[in-house]
Design a protein around this motif. Structure first.
Motif, PDB file in Angstrom:
ATOM      1  N   VAL A   1       0.866  -1.188   0.000  1.00 40.48           N
ATOM      2  CA  VAL A   1       0.000   0.000   0.000  1.00 40.48           C
ATOM      3  C   VAL A   1       0.902   1.238   0.000  1.00 40.48           C
ATOM      4  O   VAL A   1       2.091   1.129   0.316  1.00 40.48           O
ATOM      5  CB  VAL A   1      -0.925   0.020   1.252  1.00 40.48           C
ATOM      6  N   PRO A   2       0.367   2.423  -0.329  1.00 37.79           N
ATOM      7  CA  PRO A   2       1.206   3.635  -0.252  1.00 37.79           C
ATOM      8  C   PRO A   2       1.692   3.868   1.177  1.00 37.79           C
ATOM      9  O   PRO A   2       0.898   3.821   2.126  1.00 37.79           O
ATOM     10  CB  PRO A   2       0.259   4.753  -0.705  1.00 37.79           C
ATOM     11  N   LEU A   3       2.980   4.121   1.321  1.00 39.04           N
ATOM     12  CA  LEU A   3       3.604   4.238   2.644  1.00 39.04           C
ATOM     13  C   LEU A   3       4.309   5.583   2.784  1.00 39.04           C
ATOM     14  O   LEU A   3       4.601   6.247   1.788  1.00 39.04           O
ATOM     15  CB  LEU A   3       4.627   3.110   2.835  1.00 39.04           C
ATOM     16  N   ALA A   4       4.601   5.939   4.028  1.00 33.06           N
ATOM     17  CA  ALA A   4       5.384   7.153   4.294  1.00 33.06           C
ATOM     18  C   ALA A   4       6.349   6.866   5.438  1.00 33.06           C
ATOM     19  O   ALA A   4       5.987   6.176   6.400  1.00 33.06           O
ATOM     20  CB  ALA A   4       4.460   8.303   4.691  1.00 33.06           C
TER      21      ALA A   4
ATOM     22  N   ASP B   1      -3.753   9.748   0.486  1.00 33.89           N
ATOM     23  CA  ASP B   1      -3.575   8.443  -0.138  1.00 33.89           C
ATOM     24  C   ASP B   1      -4.056   8.564  -1.589  1.00 33.89           C
ATOM     25  O   ASP B   1      -5.234   8.847  -1.832  1.00 33.89           O
ATOM     26  CB  ASP B   1      -4.429   7.406   0.627  1.00 33.89           C
ATOM     27  N   PRO B   2      -3.150   8.380  -2.556  1.00 36.84           N
ATOM     28  CA  PRO B   2      -3.548   8.622  -3.954  1.00 36.84           C
ATOM     29  C   PRO B   2      -4.632   7.660  -4.438  1.00 36.84           C
ATOM     30  O   PRO B   2      -5.283   7.913  -5.453  1.00 36.84           O
ATOM     31  CB  PRO B   2      -2.240   8.433  -4.731  1.00 36.84           C
ATOM     32  N   ARG B   3      -4.869   6.578  -3.697  1.00 34.49           N
ATOM     33  CA  ARG B   3      -5.915   5.640  -4.130  1.00 34.49           C
ATOM     34  C   ARG B   3      -7.301   6.287  -4.046  1.00 34.49           C
ATOM     35  O   ARG B   3      -8.255   5.773  -4.606  1.00 34.49           O
ATOM     36  CB  ARG B   3      -5.849   4.356  -3.286  1.00 34.49           C
ATOM     37  N   THR B   4      -7.375   7.439  -3.339  1.00 30.58           N
ATOM     38  CA  THR B   4      -8.667   8.141  -3.262  1.00 30.58           C
ATOM     39  C   THR B   4      -8.928   8.954  -4.541  1.00 30.58           C
ATOM     40  O   THR B   4      -9.985   9.561  -4.685  1.00 30.58           O
ATOM     41  CB  THR B   4      -8.685   9.110  -2.056  1.00 30.58           C
ATOM     42  N   LEU B   5      -7.952   8.976  -5.448  1.00 28.25           N
ATOM     43  CA  LEU B   5      -8.089   9.835  -6.640  1.00 28.25           C
ATOM     44  C   LEU B   5      -8.783   9.148  -7.813  1.00 28.25           C
ATOM     45  O   LEU B   5      -8.921   9.731  -8.879  1.00 28.25           O
ATOM     46  CB  LEU B   5      -6.704  10.308  -7.121  1.00 28.25           C
ATOM     47  N   GLY B   6      -9.150   7.904  -7.659  1.00 28.87           N
ATOM     48  CA  GLY B   6      -9.772   7.199  -8.790  1.00 28.87           C
ATOM     49  C   GLY B   6      -8.731   6.448  -9.588  1.00 28.87           C
ATOM     50  O   GLY B   6      -7.712   6.015  -9.036  1.00 28.87           O
TER      51      GLY B   6
END
Ligand code: MIC
Ligand code: SF4
Length: 637
Positions: free
Chosen positions: A266-269, A411-416
């Motif tokens: 998943v996207p991490l920081a 979280d870029p997954r919220t961008l579609g």
């Protein structure tokens, strides 16, 4: 015997030493690189060695770190390095041409070759199947003259990649995931070799992001096989003749195996202030962002910049966010302009910086007081950004761009749907900012040009008898070279002026350190685990040497810094019992006894004698006895 790829490349470059884990081996080095912040010292040392024209297959001197010219110092250093390149037969990459690791991958990297660079992120070359190591300037100077590079033969960790990355998850998330599992000390003494079905899903620039940031694991280096994707990359760079297929032998045994299912990431920081302080981006959505920086040698390829551009297209950067973009190379910049990506980035309100390290090394763009800065970089050590209380998070370009628009960590997954970004089939090639090596006749006529800020390299004294001194500093675990010798726009111009730099030594830990060391005439440093992690800057050894530091006793050391201490003639020793660290305090008088064969040592302090580990190769013993590498080679006498 079936060998891993790393072992095959190591073994085919061994000049002396037995390939067994922990044994010192001497490797033949095919290529070298330097950058300007470490390059001035490396070439001063090379001059002192009197080795004449360089003996490597290829050596490149890059200018990418100290590009801010707020005084004559950096410009003088650039001119000095350019004149050394012309004198000794190196390529010179002019300022503005890009970050050393990005340009080297694009224009010079060759699968199967060895490379050492005076920069800890030299393992970026592992993305194209090179065996590439970060090293101190003295080690690079030796390699320039045709000498070997010595390392303890590493363990090889096989990273088994399966599946493929989900939408909006990037190469940065692979290495952040590994850092969260293995920590910033997890890679010491190890090479990370990637294998498995998942490898084919990653392009060379993605692989290079992973190998680049393997440095943050403390790894000796990291490497991917050279396969069809490597061929495609080299062909797109007009260099397909450099291609050789390379992979591990069938049935090769890794010393350890780490499983990574790419599909599950998943996207991490990485949160302040360590690259291994990793959490999912989705847990940080409440955090307001003040600054976003996209660039650095980790994540500034054309595909990285294009993905950020696609996210920014038609949007406006949030009014409370400053977005800065520094493309990794002039090639990336030119292609982003031609493709329209740069128009989208600028249209959204980004600030365009030159193709250089820039904010990554505190050369401008320091965040506001207490500011949250999201960076696609590889290090977020406290204060490195130039703002002591800056809160730096390390993220992928997708997370960076998405957050620049919303003003919150996003979280870029919220961008579609994720835009599809492909690696180009042809890169635009213009090598006019690379000055090729001069011919021997042309070199003859070159005069080395030195500025008044370039001061002599300090040289250690031969080791005779016991090492005695006061404990002038006691520090905890994971002290970075940024703590020992800070960087940033105000100090970096003095990288060729050790006396001036010495005023700032350890300022982040103890502002009075430099004055105390001067008053006491030097002394001994006591440190926790992983001492000297991070950069390859040998200034973190040369400046303490200048201040009279004679020995460092630590729980453990990071690899490159350990080598730099020995090269400088400072004795590095570890506690046989790590808890003995607690028995030494600031101001204690310390006496270190080394046995005649230098195979054992002890520290007498407060009436107790504590056993130490002295683990030196024969060559390291000889270096320490001589007072470091320069006196050992007869340089600077
Ligand atoms: C870094 O990223 O810390 C640097 C600046 O590139 C250093 C080199 C230096 O200190 O000049 C590195 O990584 O070795
Ligand atoms: Fe430059 Fe930053 Fe890469 Fe170091 S980590 S080489 S400072 S871009």
């Amino acid at each position: 015997m079936a060998l891993t790829l790393a072992q095959k490349l190591l073994n085919s470059h061994i000049v002396s030493g037995t390939p067994a884990v922990g044994n010192e081996v001497a490797l033949r080095i095919d290529q070298t690189l330097t950058q300007d912040a470490t390059g001035t010292m490396a070439y001063l040392e090379y001059e002192a060695m009197n080795s004449g024209r360089v003996k490597t297959e290829l050596s490149v001197a890059y200018i990418d770190h100290n590009t801010l010219q707020s005084g004559f110092e950096n410009a003088d250093d650039h001119r000095y390095i350019q004149s050394c390149a012309a004198k000794y037969g190196l390529y010179f990459s002019r300022p503005g041409n890009g970050i050393c690791h990005q340009v080297h991958l694009e224009r010079f990297g060759v699968p199967g070759k060895t490379l050492i660079g005076s920069d800890s992120h030299t393992p970026t070359g592992g993305g194209i199947g090179m065996l590439a190591f970060g090293a101190g300037g003295l080690d690079v100077a030796v390699a320039l003259g045709g000498g070997e590079y010595r390392i303890p033969y590493p363990k090889v960790v096989g990273v088994h990649l399966t599946g493929s990355l989900p939408a909006w998850v990037g190469a940065k998330d692979i290495i952040l995931h590994l850092l969260s599992r293995l920590t910033v000390k997890g890679g010491v003494g190890k090479i990370f070799e990637y294998f498995g079905d998942g490898v084919a899903s990653l392009s060379v620039p993605e692989r290079a992001t992973v190998t680049n940031m393997g440095a943050e694991l403390g790894a000796t280096t990291s490497i991917f096989p050279s396969d069809e994707n490597t061929y495609k990359f080299l062909k797109a760079q007009g260099r397909e003749e450099a291609y050789t297929p390379l992979c591990a032998d069938e049935g090769a045994q890794y010393d350890e195996v780490v499983e990574v299912d790419l599909s599950s990431l998943v996207p991490l920081a990485a949160c302040p202030h360590s690259p291994d302080n990793v959490v999912p981006v989705s847990e940080l959505s409440h955090i307001k962002v003040d600054q976003v920086c996209i660039g650095s040698c980790t994540n500034s390829s054309f595909t990285d910049i294009s993905l950020a551009a696609a996210v920014l297209k038609g949007k406006t950067v949030h009014e409370n966010v400053s977005l800065a973009v520094s493309p990794g190379s002039r090639q990336v910049l030119a292609m982003a302009v031609a493709s329209g990506a740069m128009g989208d980035i600028l249209g959204a309100g980004a600030r365009l910086l030159e193709s250089a390290c820039g904010p990554c090394i505190g050369m401008g763009q320091s965040p506001c007081s207490g500011g949250v800065s999201l960076r696609t970089f590889n290090r977020n050590f406290c204060g490195r950004s130039g703002t002591a209380d800056g809160q730096v998070y390390l993220v992928s370009p997708a997370v960076a761009a998405a957050s620049a628009v919303t003003g919150y960590i996003t979280d870029p997954r919220t961008l579609g749907d994720m835009p599809e970004i492909k690696m180009p089939e042809v890169f635009s090639i213009n090598d006019n900012m690379l000055i090729p090596p001069y011919s021997p006749e042309e070199s003859e006529k070159v005069e080395i040009l030195r500025g008044p800020n370039i001061k002599p390299v300090p040289v250690g004294k031969p080791l005779t008898g016991a090492v005695e001194g006061e404990c002038i500093l006691k520090v905890e675990d994971n002290i970075t070279t940024d703590h020992i010798m800070p960087a940033g726009a105000k100090i970096l111009p003095y990288r060729s002026n050790i006396p001036y730099l010495s005023k700032f030594c350890f300022a982040a830990c103890d502002e009075g350190f430099s004055a105390l060391a001067t008053e006491k005439g030097g002394g001994i440093i006591i440190a926790g685990a992983n001492y000297g992690q991070g950069s390859s800057r040998e200034h973190a050894a040369l400046v303490p040497l200048y201040l009279g530091v004679k020995a460092v006793v630590a729980v453990s050391f990071a690899r490159i810094h350990l080598a730099n201490l020995i090269n400088a003639g400072i004795v590095p020793l570890t506690f046989a019992n790590p808890e003995d660290y607690n028995l030494v305090s600031l101001g204690d008088n310390c006496v270190i006894q080394l046995s005649d064969d230098m195979n054992s040592a002890s520290l007498t302090v407060n009436g107790k004698t504590l056993p130490l580990v002295a683990s030196f190769s024969d060559r390291q013993k000889a270096l320490l006895k001589a007072g470091g590498l320069l006196p050992f080679t007869g340089g600077n006498k």
